[in-house]
Motif scaffolding. Structure first.
Motif, PDB file in Angstrom:
ATOM      1  N   LYS A  42      51.934  20.904  42.623  1.00 52.78           N
ATOM      2  CA  LYS A  42      53.059  21.845  42.681  1.00 52.78           C
ATOM      3  C   LYS A  42      52.805  22.901  43.752  1.00 52.78           C
ATOM      4  N   GLN A  43      51.575  23.398  43.807  1.00 47.96           N
ATOM      5  CA  GLN A  43      51.221  24.410  44.788  1.00 47.96           C
ATOM      6  C   GLN A  43      51.351  23.856  46.203  1.00 47.96           C
ATOM      7  N   ASP A  44      50.890  22.625  46.407  1.00 55.06           N
ATOM      8  CA  ASP A  44      50.998  21.989  47.728  1.00 55.06           C
ATOM      9  C   ASP A  44      52.443  21.795  48.141  1.00 55.06           C
ATOM     10  N   ASN A  45      53.327  21.643  47.161  1.00 49.90           N
ATOM     11  CA  ASN A  45      54.750  21.441  47.448  1.00 49.90           C
ATOM     12  C   ASN A  45      55.525  22.747  47.576  1.00 49.90           C
ATOM     13  N   GLY A  46      54.798  23.881  47.536  1.00 55.71           N
ATOM     14  CA  GLY A  46      55.436  25.167  47.791  1.00 55.71           C
ATOM     15  C   GLY A  46      55.998  25.881  46.588  1.00 55.71           C
ATOM     16  N   ASP A  47      55.628  25.466  45.384  1.00 56.70           N
ATOM     17  CA  ASP A  47      56.099  26.143  44.168  1.00 56.70           C
ATOM     18  C   ASP A  47      55.432  27.514  44.075  1.00 56.70           C
ATOM     19  N   ASP A  48      56.220  28.580  44.105  1.00 57.01           N
ATOM     20  CA  ASP A  48      55.685  29.944  44.119  1.00 57.01           C
ATOM     21  C   ASP A  48      54.938  30.300  42.836  1.00 57.01           C
ATOM     22  N   ALA A  49      55.310  29.677  41.734  1.00 54.95           N
ATOM     23  CA  ALA A  49      54.677  30.001  40.450  1.00 54.95           C
ATOM     24  C   ALA A  49      53.415  29.187  40.199  1.00 54.95           C
ATOM     25  N   ALA A  50      53.138  28.236  41.086  1.00 51.67           N
ATOM     26  CA  ALA A  50      52.046  27.292  40.824  1.00 51.67           C
ATOM     27  C   ALA A  50      50.668  27.922  40.912  1.00 51.67           C
ATOM     28  N   SER A  51      50.500  28.914  41.760  1.00 52.20           N
ATOM     29  CA  SER A  51      49.175  29.501  41.959  1.00 52.20           C
ATOM     30  C   SER A  51      48.628  30.113  40.665  1.00 52.20           C
ATOM     31  N   ASP A  52      49.442  30.922  39.990  1.00 51.95           N
ATOM     32  CA  ASP A  52      49.000  31.523  38.727  1.00 51.95           C
ATOM     33  C   ASP A  52      48.795  30.455  37.658  1.00 51.95           C
ATOM     34  N   ALA A  53      49.695  29.476  37.628  1.00 55.16           N
ATOM     35  CA  ALA A  53      49.587  28.411  36.636  1.00 55.16           C
ATOM     36  C   ALA A  53      48.335  27.573  36.868  1.00 55.16           C
ATOM     37  N   LEU A  54      47.984  27.375  38.133  1.00 53.21           N
ATOM     38  CA  LEU A  54      46.769  26.636  38.457  1.00 53.21           C
ATOM     39  C   LEU A  54      45.536  27.397  37.974  1.00 53.21           C
ATOM     40  N   GLY A  55      45.535  28.697  38.171  1.00 54.93           N
ATOM     41  CA  GLY A  55      44.435  29.513  37.666  1.00 54.93           C
ATOM     42  C   GLY A  55      44.321  29.436  36.161  1.00 54.93           C
ATOM     43  N   ASP A  56      45.457  29.494  35.471  1.00 58.86           N
ATOM     44  CA  ASP A  56      45.460  29.400  34.010  1.00 58.86           C
ATOM     45  C   ASP A  56      44.950  28.030  33.549  1.00 58.86           C
ATOM     46  N   ALA A  57      45.341  26.978  34.275  1.00 53.94           N
ATOM     47  CA  ALA A  57      44.915  25.616  33.917  1.00 53.94           C
ATOM     48  C   ALA A  57      43.406  25.473  34.050  1.00 53.94           C
ATOM     49  N   ASN A  58      42.833  26.054  35.103  1.00 57.02           N
ATOM     50  CA  ASN A  58      41.391  26.010  35.273  1.00 57.02           C
ATOM     51  C   ASN A  58      40.672  26.808  34.190  1.00 57.02           C
ATOM     52  N   ASP A  59      41.211  27.978  33.853  1.00 53.29           N
ATOM     53  CA  ASP A  59      40.623  28.792  32.780  1.00 53.29           C
ATOM     54  C   ASP A  59      40.645  28.041  31.453  1.00 53.29           C
ATOM     55  N   GLU A  60      41.789  27.419  31.174  1.00 52.07           N
ATOM     56  CA  GLU A  60      41.925  26.691  29.907  1.00 52.07           C
ATOM     57  C   GLU A  60      40.927  25.540  29.836  1.00 52.07           C
ATOM     58  N   PHE A  61      40.865  24.750  30.900  1.00 53.28           N
ATOM     59  CA  PHE A  61      39.957  23.602  30.877  1.00 53.28           C
ATOM     60  C   PHE A  61      38.498  24.047  30.806  1.00 53.28           C
ATOM     61  N   GLY A  62      38.123  25.029  31.623  1.00 53.69           N
ATOM     62  CA  GLY A  62      36.749  25.496  31.629  1.00 53.69           C
ATOM     63  C   GLY A  62      36.295  25.990  30.265  1.00 53.69           C
ATOM     64  N   ASN A  63      37.126  26.807  29.615  1.00 57.60           N
ATOM     65  CA  ASN A  63      36.783  27.324  28.294  1.00 57.60           C
ATOM     66  C   ASN A  63      36.779  26.235  27.234  1.00 57.60           C
ATOM     67  N   LYS A  64      37.709  25.297  27.373  1.00 58.81           N
ATOM     68  CA  LYS A  64      37.770  24.202  26.402  1.00 58.81           C
ATOM     69  C   LYS A  64      36.526  23.325  26.526  1.00 58.81           C
ATOM     70  N   LEU A  65      36.147  22.981  27.752  1.00 59.63           N
ATOM     71  CA  LEU A  65      34.954  22.159  27.964  1.00 59.63           C
ATOM     72  C   LEU A  65      33.702  22.881  27.467  1.00 59.63           C
ATOM     73  N   LYS A  66      33.596  24.168  27.778  1.00 56.70           N
ATOM     74  CA  LYS A  66      32.432  24.950  27.326  1.00 56.70           C
ATOM     75  C   LYS A  66      32.320  24.943  25.803  1.00 56.70           C
ATOM     76  N   ASN A  67      33.429  25.145  25.117  1.00 58.15           N
ATOM     77  CA  ASN A  67      33.395  25.223  23.663  1.00 58.15           C
ATOM     78  C   ASN A  67      33.162  23.861  23.014  1.00 58.15           C
ATOM     79  N   TYR A  68      33.761  22.823  23.556  1.00 57.32           N
ATOM     80  CA  TYR A  68      33.474  21.490  23.028  1.00 57.32           C
ATOM     81  C   TYR A  68      32.010  21.133  23.254  1.00 57.32           C
ATOM     82  N   ALA A  69      31.464  21.542  24.405  1.00 59.82           N
ATOM     83  CA  ALA A  69      30.063  21.244  24.718  1.00 59.82           C
ATOM     84  C   ALA A  69      29.123  21.842  23.686  1.00 59.82           C
ATOM     85  N   GLU A  70      29.510  22.961  23.076  1.00 67.25           N
ATOM     86  CA  GLU A  70      28.686  23.588  22.045  1.00 67.25           C
ATOM     87  C   GLU A  70      29.018  23.068  20.647  1.00 67.25           C
ATOM     88  N   SER A  71      30.284  22.789  20.412  1.00 62.35           N
ATOM     89  CA  SER A  71      30.709  22.362  19.076  1.00 62.35           C
ATOM     90  C   SER A  71      30.314  20.924  18.768  1.00 62.35           C
TER      91      SER A  71
END
Length: 259
Positions: A42-71
């Protein structure tokens, strides 16, 4: 609001973690990981809202992976084939006690931005560390992991890379170990001209290797039989050569020897 949403997500994850099968965990991680690629496109295609959403997606995945790795302690040896297929890189030590997950966040430009989760085992439990970049801290990606036993100690020699632009790149090797119930990322057993270090790193001109097949490019390697770290010699203008600088383990630390 973002902080509250993150806390809510983590609480929900903690409640449901132990009720999920390995297949369900992998499916949940895969769904989350695919959001990164979705918003990247979406960001590559010029979607103005994609940058923040991409950051949120990375935060979500990183935290999810970290917590599953411990659980889920067994996750440290889980193959996660579907995630590998989507380019989540995983390196696992031979003894099964240490694993590195790396991925491209797609939040950088020509300077590529990566994140890592470091997972390690203490007894029957697993612990994890999430590493994300900032303006002050650059996070590399990892390409190889060697397990090296020396007496009663076990060292993990991790080869990593950096991409600062289309031309400027780098490669390093960093030593980890697990001691006193924690992961130690500052194991100073490499003797250099400026003292003992936990890593060695070199910058190079990417265009000096771009025409070489990836698996044949000169890079840092470790020979278990000879206990020698081989590092490519880089010329003044950043050209990577086939000549090597060698560091051999002497029983206490790695020190430079004549080639």
């Amino acid at each position: 609001m973002k902080t509250l949403n993150t806390l809510f997500f983590l609480c929900c994850l903690a409640v449901s973690a132990f009720a999920q099968s390995p297949q369900a965990v992998e499916a949940d991680l895969l769904k989350s990981f695919k959001k990164i690629e979705y918003w990247h496109q979406k960001q590559d295609n010029g979607d103005d809202a994609a940058s923040d959403a991409l950051g949120d997606a990375n935060d979500e995945f990183g935290n999810k992976l970290k917590n599953y790795a411990e659980s889920y302690p067994a996750s440290i040896t889980q193959p996660f084939a579907s995630l590998k297929k989507e380019h989540l890189d995983m390196l696992t030590s031979v003894d099964g006690l240490f694993r590195i997950y790396s991925w491209d966040t797609w939040q950088g430009g020509t300077m590529r931005d990566f994140s890592n989760v470091l997972q390690y085992k203490i007894g029957t439990k697993t612990k994890s560390v999430l590493l994300t970049g900032s303006q002050e801290t650059y996070i590399p990606f990892y390409t190889n992991l060697y397990t090296f036993k020396a007496g009663s100690k076990t060292y993990y020699l991790a080869v990593y890379g950096t991409i600062y632009s289309t031309k400027d790149a780098g490669t390093g090797i960093k030593v980890f170990d697990i001691e006193n119930g924690k992961l130690n990322d500052d194991v100073e057993i490499i003797k250099t001209g400026s003292g003992l270090k936990s890593k060695i790193y070199y910058d190079y001109d990417f265009f000096s290797v771009v025409d070489i097949a990836f698996e044949k490019r000169p890079t840092i390697t470790f020979d278990q039989a000879t206990q020698i770290i081989h590092i490519p010699l880089v010329e003044a203008k950043g050209k990577v050569t086939k000549k090597l600088i060698n560091y051999k383990f002497n029983g206490q630390y790695f020190e430079k020897i004549k080639s």
